[in-house]
Enzyme design. Structure first.
Site, short mmCIF file in Angstrom:
data_model
loop_
_atom_site.label_atom_id
_atom_site.label_comp_id
_atom_site.label_asym_id
_atom_site.label_seq_id
_atom_site.Cartn_x
_atom_site.Cartn_y
_atom_site.Cartn_z
N PRO A 273 0.81 -1.22 0.00
CA PRO A 273 0.00 0.00 0.00
C PRO A 273 0.85 1.27 0.00
CG PRO A 273 -0.94 -1.60 1.50
CD PRO A 273 0.34 -2.20 1.01
N THR B 95 -1.52 -8.90 -9.22
CA THR B 95 -2.17 -9.58 -10.34
C THR B 95 -2.14 -11.08 -10.09
OG1 THR B 95 -1.30 -7.85 -11.78
CG2 THR B 95 -2.13 -9.83 -12.86
N ASP C 144 13.08 -6.29 -15.25
CA ASP C 144 13.74 -6.01 -16.54
C ASP C 144 13.15 -6.90 -17.63
OD1 ASP C 144 15.44 -4.02 -15.70
OD2 ASP C 144 17.19 -5.33 -15.43
N GLY D 293 -15.96 8.13 -33.17
CA GLY D 293 -16.93 9.15 -32.74
C GLY D 293 -17.76 8.64 -31.58
N GLU E 264 4.31 -2.79 -13.52
CA GLU E 264 5.71 -3.18 -13.78
C GLU E 264 6.62 -1.97 -14.00
OE1 GLU E 264 6.60 -6.79 -15.73
OE2 GLU E 264 4.60 -7.61 -15.39
N1 CAA Z 1 19.12 -5.37 -12.09
C1 CAA Z 1 19.89 -5.72 -11.06
N2 CAA Z 1 20.21 -4.87 -10.05
C2 CAA Z 1 19.72 -3.63 -10.10
C3 CAA Z 1 18.89 -3.19 -11.15
C4 CAA Z 1 18.61 -4.12 -12.19
N3 CAA Z 1 17.83 -3.78 -13.22
N4 CAA Z 1 18.52 -1.90 -10.93
C5 CAA Z 1 19.10 -1.54 -9.78
N5 CAA Z 1 19.83 -2.59 -9.28
C6 CAA Z 1 20.66 -2.59 -8.07
C7 CAA Z 1 21.64 -1.41 -8.08
O1 CAA Z 1 22.81 -1.78 -8.77
C8 CAA Z 1 21.87 -1.18 -6.62
O2 CAA Z 1 22.79 -2.16 -6.18
P1 CAA Z 1 23.77 -1.94 -4.90
O3 CAA Z 1 23.00 -2.36 -3.72
O4 CAA Z 1 24.91 -2.87 -5.17
O5 CAA Z 1 24.16 -0.51 -4.85
C9 CAA Z 1 20.52 -1.50 -6.00
O6 CAA Z 1 19.83 -2.34 -6.94
C10 CAA Z 1 19.68 -0.26 -5.72
O7 CAA Z 1 19.51 0.44 -6.93
P2 CAA Z 1 18.94 1.92 -6.97
O8 CAA Z 1 19.72 2.78 -6.03
O9 CAA Z 1 18.87 2.33 -8.41
O10 CAA Z 1 17.48 1.69 -6.35
P3 CAA Z 1 16.28 2.69 -6.14
O11 CAA Z 1 15.71 2.45 -4.80
O12 CAA Z 1 16.66 4.08 -6.53
O13 CAA Z 1 15.20 2.11 -7.16
C11 CAA Z 1 13.98 2.05 -9.20
C12 CAA Z 1 15.34 2.10 -8.52
C13 CAA Z 1 14.28 1.95 -10.70
C14 CAA Z 1 13.15 3.27 -8.94
C15 CAA Z 1 13.24 0.75 -8.73
O14 CAA Z 1 12.88 0.84 -7.39
C16 CAA Z 1 12.02 0.41 -9.56
O15 CAA Z 1 12.14 -0.19 -10.63
N6 CAA Z 1 10.79 0.76 -9.07
C17 CAA Z 1 9.57 0.35 -9.73
C18 CAA Z 1 8.99 -0.88 -9.11
C19 CAA Z 1 8.10 -1.64 -10.03
O16 CAA Z 1 8.36 -1.75 -11.23
N7 CAA Z 1 7.04 -2.22 -9.50
C20 CAA Z 1 6.19 -3.06 -10.29
C21 CAA Z 1 5.43 -3.99 -9.40
S1 CAA Z 1 5.15 -5.55 -10.12
C22 CAA Z 1 3.78 -5.40 -11.09
O17 CAA Z 1 3.36 -4.34 -11.43
C23 CAA Z 1 3.22 -6.68 -11.56
C24 CAA Z 1 1.87 -6.59 -12.16
O18 CAA Z 1 0.87 -6.25 -11.57
C25 CAA Z 1 1.69 -7.05 -13.53
#
Ligand code: CAA
Length: 381
Positions: free
Chosen positions: A128, A158, A240, A339, A363
């Site tokens: 939440p 989901t 990813d 329309g 995502e």
């Molecule tokens: N792969 C591997 N490691 C990664 C990475 C990746 N793609 N991206 C970041 N990391 C690692 C970093 O290297 C870093 O590592 P260290 O601990 O060694 O330093 C660590 O993760 C932290 O990285 P950040 O400082 O960049 O992290 P952040 O807190 O700033 O977050 C963010 C980055 C991109 C905002 C991330 O939090 C994010 O993607 N948020 C979105 C969440 C999301 O997509 N939620 C979807 C929910 S699931 C869903 O929606 C399913 C559904 O219903 C269909």
């Protein structure tokens, strides 16, 4: 550069296309209207190998590549975007991390029934008060002898009400911030685990989303996925790949909207001729088709990079943001071309308009995709 699909990829695409035309097209509007989970159709998808398209055969999957998965996702989502996301969550958010991070035993016990479609999975990351900001999660797991004890709440999950297995992210050491998050494989029939009622949603209504509550839920110590403290990275790596699937879902929604707009424009008469002969409509159709094609190329590129073992995080974020915004653009214009008929439920235009919207949110929102892309551009350009 080769753009041709292999025989195997064409076969997967055509299998998904035939299924979508035969089984989903006739019922998609009803599934949406009644917010009905298509249980029987999901079972049929499983029989076609589409619930674990790119998962190795030895673990119950279809043993295809990610490009095949993208092709199948587009076809299924073209007919029913709700069914598309049921499939994508199982494929890319649940089976994929089990392949990458699971032990041999976990793959045998948990992955096989999920990839073969005997069971359905869900991905419990969001809470939440923790959506984009994953580290703000509160769910925690404490080790008590041979068991992890989970407490917390996930939301917007989901497949939450329909899944038998969840990947749940929880803090095992809050002090360590994101490095203190771990991932767990959680059977949904574990005492202390419950799913809330399905949410009432704007679109993709055939797929059900709910909260998941954990109250002193005990799972075996061996159900940790990957290493303790590796959960944040598992979530990011999983997303990813998952984002490529959502880009493909967006392609499907956009294609449905475009196809229906073209058919309507050819049929509809105004000022003594079909509206398709008016340049105002033609320019819209041209922009819709062009954005969709650009989105398709980005999506295929991301899948290709993944298939060939190259870095694909930036490409996947680009595909997701571009394809989801293209789908919304195409669906908005398709509705406009219809329309007044676009605004009523007799035509598919309003459903595609509602379905497209979520692809810009889940995502990772479009804003988060831009954060990911910008970080990579600044680091690697
Ligand atoms: N792969 C591997 N490691 C990664 C990475 C990746 N793609 N991206 C970041 N990391 C690692 C970093 O290297 C870093 O590592 P260290 O601990 O060694 O330093 C660590 O993760 C932290 O990285 P950040 O400082 O960049 O992290 P952040 O807190 O700033 O977050 C963010 C980055 C991109 C905002 C991330 O939090 C994010 O993607 N948020 C979105 C969440 C999301 O997509 N939620 C979807 C929910 S699931 C869903 O929606 C399913 C559904 O219903 C269909």
């Amino acid at each position: 550069m080769k753009f041709d699909l292999t025989e195997e990829q064409i076969m997967v695409r055509d299998t998904a296309r035939d299924f979508a035309v035969r089984e989903l097209d006739p019922i998609a509007a009803k599934l949406d209207e009644e917010a009905e989970f298509p249980k029987e159709k999901v079972q049929m998808l499983a029989e076609l190998g589409l619930m674990g398209v790119a998962i190795p055969e030895e673990y119950g999957g279809g043993d295809m590549d990610y490009v095949s998965y993208v092709l199948a996702m587009e076809e299924i989502s073209r007919a029913c975007a709700g069914t598309g996301v049921i499939m994508s969550v199982n494929n890319s958010l649940v089976c994929d991390p089990l392949v990458k991070f699971g032990t041999e035993e976990q793959k045998r016990v948990f992955l096989k029934p999920l990839a073969s479609g005997e069971k359905l999975g869900c991905f419990g990351l969001t809470e939440p008060a923790a959506g984009s900001d994953v580290s703000a999660m509160k769910t925690n797991a404490v080790l008590d002898k041979d068991e992890w004890v989970l407490n917390g709440e996930k939301n917007f999950i989901t497949n939450g009400p329909n899944a038998q297995t969840a990947i749940i992210f929880a803090y095992t050491d809050k002090e360590k911030r994101h490095r203190g998050i771990s991932a767990f494989i959680v059977p949904m029939d574990t005492p202390g685990i419950s799913a809330g009622p399905k949410e009432k949603k704007l679109g993709i209504r055939a797929s059900h989303s709910s909260s998941i509550f954990m109250e002193d839920a005990r799972i075996p110590k061996t159900n940790i996925l990957g290493e303790q403290g590796q959960g944040f990275k598992i979530a990011m790596a999983t997303l990813d790949a998952g984002r490529i699937g959502i880009a493909a879902q967006a392609l499907g929604i956009g294609r449905a909207a475009l196809e229906e707009a073209v058919a309507f424009a050819k049929e509809r008469q105004a000022f003594g001729k079909s509206v398709a002969s008016l340049q105002a409509i033609q320019f819209k159709l041209a922009d819709m088709a062009t954005r969709l094609e650009a989105a398709r190329l980005l999506t295929f590129e991301a899948a290709y990079l993944k298939d060939t073992g190259q870095k694909f995080g930036r490409a996947s974020a680009m595909a997701k943001v571009f394809a989801s915004e293209a789908a919304s653009f195409v669906a908005t214009n398709a509705l406009q071309i219809h329309g007044g008929y676009g605004y009523i439920t007799e035509y598919g235009a309003e459903r595609h308009f509602r379905d497209a919207r979520i692809t810009e949110i889940y995502e990772g929102t479009s804003e988060i995709q831009r954060v990911v892309i910008a970080a990579d551009v600044l680091k690697n350009s």
